[in-house]
Scaffold this motif. Sequence first.
Motif, short mmCIF file in Angstrom:
data_model
loop_
_atom_site.label_atom_id
_atom_site.label_comp_id
_atom_site.label_asym_id
_atom_site.label_seq_id
_atom_site.Cartn_x
_atom_site.Cartn_y
_atom_site.Cartn_z
N HIS A 57 1.04 -2.48 9.73
CA HIS A 57 0.56 -3.85 9.89
C HIS A 57 -0.18 -3.99 11.23
N LYS A 87 -11.21 -15.51 17.47
CA LYS A 87 -10.49 -14.97 16.31
C LYS A 87 -10.18 -13.48 16.52
N LYS A 122 -1.11 4.51 7.79
CA LYS A 122 -2.18 3.81 7.09
C LYS A 122 -2.55 2.53 7.82
N VAL A 144 -9.89 -12.74 3.42
CA VAL A 144 -9.01 -11.72 3.99
C VAL A 144 -7.87 -12.37 4.78
N PRO A 222 6.16 2.10 -5.08
CA PRO A 222 7.39 2.86 -4.83
C PRO A 222 8.33 2.24 -3.80
N1 FAQ Z 1 -3.89 -0.77 2.21
O1 FAQ Z 1 5.05 0.65 -2.33
P1 FAQ Z 1 3.92 -0.18 -1.83
C1 FAQ Z 1 -4.71 -8.75 8.18
C2 FAQ Z 1 0.26 1.71 0.57
S1 FAQ Z 1 -3.28 -7.87 8.17
C3 FAQ Z 1 -3.44 0.45 2.56
O2 FAQ Z 1 3.61 -1.43 -2.55
P2 FAQ Z 1 4.78 -1.63 0.52
C4 FAQ Z 1 -5.00 -9.65 9.35
C5 FAQ Z 1 1.64 1.48 1.14
O3 FAQ Z 1 1.63 1.50 2.56
C6 FAQ Z 1 -3.35 -6.91 6.70
N2 FAQ Z 1 -2.29 0.98 2.06
O4 FAQ Z 1 4.10 -0.41 -0.25
C7 FAQ Z 1 -6.42 -9.58 9.66
C8 FAQ Z 1 2.41 2.62 0.53
O5 FAQ Z 1 2.14 3.83 1.22
P3 FAQ Z 1 3.23 4.47 2.28
C9 FAQ Z 1 -2.21 -5.97 6.64
C10 FAQ Z 1 -1.61 0.22 1.17
O6 FAQ Z 1 4.81 -1.28 1.97
C11 FAQ Z 1 -7.33 -10.35 8.97
C12 FAQ Z 1 1.75 2.79 -0.84
O7 FAQ Z 1 0.47 2.17 -0.74
N3 FAQ Z 1 -1.03 -6.68 6.27
O8 FAQ Z 1 -5.39 -8.63 7.26
C13 FAQ Z 1 -2.04 -1.06 0.78
O9 FAQ Z 1 6.07 -2.00 -0.13
C14 FAQ Z 1 -8.71 -10.31 9.27
C15 FAQ Z 1 2.56 2.14 -1.95
O10 FAQ Z 1 2.59 0.72 -1.81
C16 FAQ Z 1 0.18 -6.08 6.26
O11 FAQ Z 1 0.29 -4.92 6.60
C17 FAQ Z 1 -3.22 -1.55 1.33
N4 FAQ Z 1 -3.73 -2.74 0.99
O12 FAQ Z 1 3.77 -2.85 0.29
C18 FAQ Z 1 -6.87 -8.80 10.70
C19 FAQ Z 1 1.33 -6.94 5.85
N5 FAQ Z 1 -1.14 -1.56 -0.10
O13 FAQ Z 1 3.33 3.50 3.43
C20 FAQ Z 1 -8.21 -8.76 11.04
C21 FAQ Z 1 2.65 -6.22 5.89
C22 FAQ Z 1 -0.19 -0.62 -0.25
O14 FAQ Z 1 4.54 4.56 1.54
C23 FAQ Z 1 -9.13 -9.51 10.31
N6 FAQ Z 1 2.76 -5.19 4.89
N7 FAQ Z 1 -0.48 0.46 0.50
O15 FAQ Z 1 2.65 5.77 2.68
C24 FAQ Z 1 3.18 -5.42 3.62
O16 FAQ Z 1 3.45 -6.54 3.22
C25 FAQ Z 1 3.34 -4.22 2.71
O17 FAQ Z 1 3.39 -3.06 3.49
C26 FAQ Z 1 2.21 -4.10 1.62
C27 FAQ Z 1 2.47 -2.82 0.80
C28 FAQ Z 1 2.24 -5.29 0.69
C29 FAQ Z 1 0.82 -3.97 2.28
#
Ligand code: FAQ
Length: 328
Positions: A57, A87, A122, A144, A222
């Motif tokens: 994150h 921002k 990642k 986004v 997963p």
């Molecule tokens: N991108 O089993 P799940 C923002 C990976 S902040 C890349 O479903 P999980 C602010 C995942 O890591 C945006 N990889 O995993 C902003 C896992 O691989 P690993 C970021 C992804 O963790 C705005 C594998 O796929 N926000 O935008 C992605 O239960 C504008 C299997 O997936 C966060 O990080 C993806 N999209 O759920 C900044 C929020 N999706 O790690 C600047 C917190 C999945 O086992 C400008 N994170 N993967 O090798 C979360 O809520 C969760 O980690 C998820 C993924 C929902 C992202």
Amino acid sequence: MYTVELSKENFGDGEAVLDAGRAAAFEARVAADEFIEPKDWMPEAYRKTLIRQISQHAHSEIVGMLPEGNWLTRAPSLRRKAILLAKIQDECGHGLYLYAAAETLGVSREEMTEALHAGRAKYSTIFNYPTLSWADMGAIGWLVDGAAILNQVPLQRTSYGPYARAMVRICKEESFHQRQGFENMMQLAHGTKAQRKMAQDALNRWWWPSLMMFGPPDDNSPNSAQSMRWRIKRDSNDELRQKFIDVTVPQAEILGLTIPDPELKWNAERGSYDYGKIDWEEFYAVVRGEGPVAKDRLKARVAAWEGQAWVREAALAHAAKQTMKAAA
Ligand code: FAQ
């Protein structure tokens, strides 16, 4: 000798019993919606999962500064430039709170950075797409940041205290980001024919990647089951994706723009929108590091880290001098 053997054995059993007791107490606290704090006992897998999610994150926030940074020198007015600059600085702050939250789990900032640069950690797929026009600044804020808020509001109640508390301020700032993006899109959508076309083109390019931000579908996620049990995640990937679509479609209608999904249709029975098929092949390719500008993003981060090593060294030397002065 006999006594040593016996005490070892007892110690082993004792540890196992102690761990089972701690694990049960930990599970009970999570189930009661209590926050787990840095000095509390926690299962090693919980700690590792948190380090993985929080550091990813944090990396997303930091790498996420690059697509918008690309437009700072070309913002169409001083007002827009000031907003965009503020921002981007916010995103940097988010990265710092999150790295600090991850550090409470016993991992250093250097280790996390090294994992990112080596491709072991990642960051969000969304930041591997290029920003081709000024309207992309509107689309990123609107879509986004809009997607980020929906994902992050439940994280304010995530089970790990430092992560939850970091999210409170982050969510407030993300709300401002989403609004400024929508307001930017509104101006373009109600502007000249060329501006309107630019806004529609940005929506066309950012819509599907924004849906992918929520992660793979639930039946192919997963980490979800365990993270939901530990209350790290509060909602599933598909639930949040659906929520995002349901709130965003009426906003596109207000803008007078068309969401690039011919299968998008209100389903009165479900009280939600049905939507078309997401290209998961594209998602997994971007996760593997094959996104359109993935190599440039990582190159920029490595160059920043290496090029600014002298700042870290100077800060450390200054801190050491201060400590020596205080001791003298
Ligand atoms: N991108 O089993 P799940 C923002 C990976 S902040 C890349 O479903 P999980 C602010 C995942 O890591 C945006 N990889 O995993 C902003 C896992 O691989 P690993 C970021 C992804 O963790 C705005 C594998 O796929 N926000 O935008 C992605 O239960 C504008 C299997 O997936 C966060 O990080 C993806 N999209 O759920 C900044 C929020 N999706 O790690 C600047 C917190 C999945 O086992 C400008 N994170 N993967 O090798 C979360 O809520 C969760 O980690 C998820 C993924 C929902 C992202």
